[in-house]
Scaffold this active site. Structure first.
Site, PDB file in Angstrom:
ATOM      1  N   CYS A 121       0.827  -1.214   0.000  1.00  9.57           N
ATOM      2  CA  CYS A 121       0.000   0.000   0.000  1.00  9.57           C
ATOM      3  C   CYS A 121       0.861   1.263   0.000  1.00  9.57           C
ATOM      4  O   CYS A 121       1.557   1.533   0.988  1.00  9.57           O
ATOM      5  CB  CYS A 121      -0.906  -0.037   1.229  1.00  9.57           C
ATOM      6  SG  CYS A 121      -1.728   1.514   1.590  1.00  9.57           S
ATOM      7  N   CYS A 124       0.043   3.702   2.860  1.00 12.47           N
ATOM      8  CA  CYS A 124       0.572   3.252   4.155  1.00 12.47           C
ATOM      9  C   CYS A 124       2.025   3.687   4.312  1.00 12.47           C
ATOM     10  O   CYS A 124       2.445   4.117   5.384  1.00 12.47           O
ATOM     11  CB  CYS A 124       0.469   1.734   4.280  1.00 12.47           C
ATOM     12  SG  CYS A 124      -1.204   1.101   4.241  1.00 12.47           S
TER      13      CYS A 124
END
Length: 196
Positions: A121, A124
């Protein structure tokens, strides 16, 4: 030859796992094999009038403990149980897993901010440094944990994490708030202020 029992300690700076003999746990001489940062940083100096708020693990009561009394073995004002003051200075963010979730999050004497993330991600990756800075600044007030949802599918299913990043706030062993996405450092403090 006696074989020393070891444990895995994650570096507070780079999060690398380090195998440490039990007799060196807590030693200020123990350093990370990857980045050479101390694995057990010394307690930070407290401001003389500073108050810490700890939840009793026995009865759940919130206790205010002055910084100068942390080494005196303070006890809960309600039930008299010893308060876990060492939790105030534990390295963070804590790596939360399916195996340690209860002890690190639900039984925490501090409110917990749990950051759910995944290695694939990009959002993230952008949010992780913010979480790390918040963890350093909120030490002693909030426990900050990181949960890799790919490596811990039981918790991902338990909390129905369908997208990452995702934030959770726990206090007194209960989920209080959940938020999709990431927040800035000052927004995190505003969200956690009612629990501190």
């Amino acid at each position: 030859m006696n074989q020393t029992t070891t444990e895995i300690v994650h570096c507070p700076a780079c999060h690398a796992g380090n195998r440490i003999p039990l007799d060196r746990t807590g030693s200020s001489a123990a350093k990370c094999g990857k980045c050479k940062a101390p694995l057990f940083p010394e307690k930070t100096e407290s401001t003389p009038g500073e108050l810490y708020r700890l939840r009793c693990l026995q009865c759940g009561a919130r206790n205010r403990v002055p910084a100068q009394k942390l080494d005196a073995g303070p006890k809960c004002g309600k039930c008299g149980a010893p308060l876990p003051c060492e939790e105030l200075f534990a390295p963070q963010p804590v790596m939360v897993t399916d195996a340690n979730f209860d002890s690190k999050v639900l039984k925490s004497p501090l409110p917990v901010l749990l950051f759910a993330w995944a290695s694939w991600c990009p959002s993230c990756g952008a949010a992780a440094p913010i979480i790390d800075r918040f963890a350093a600044e909120a030490k002693g007030k909030v426990r900050v944990g990181k949960l890799n949802v790919d490596a811990n599918p039981q918790l991902a299913n338990r909390f129905s994490i369908m997208s990452v990043p995702f934030l959770f706030i726990f206090d007194h062993g209960e989920l209080r708030e959940s938020m999709p996405g990431a927040l800035q450092k000052h927004e995190l403090m505003i969200k956690l202020a009612p629990y501190i």
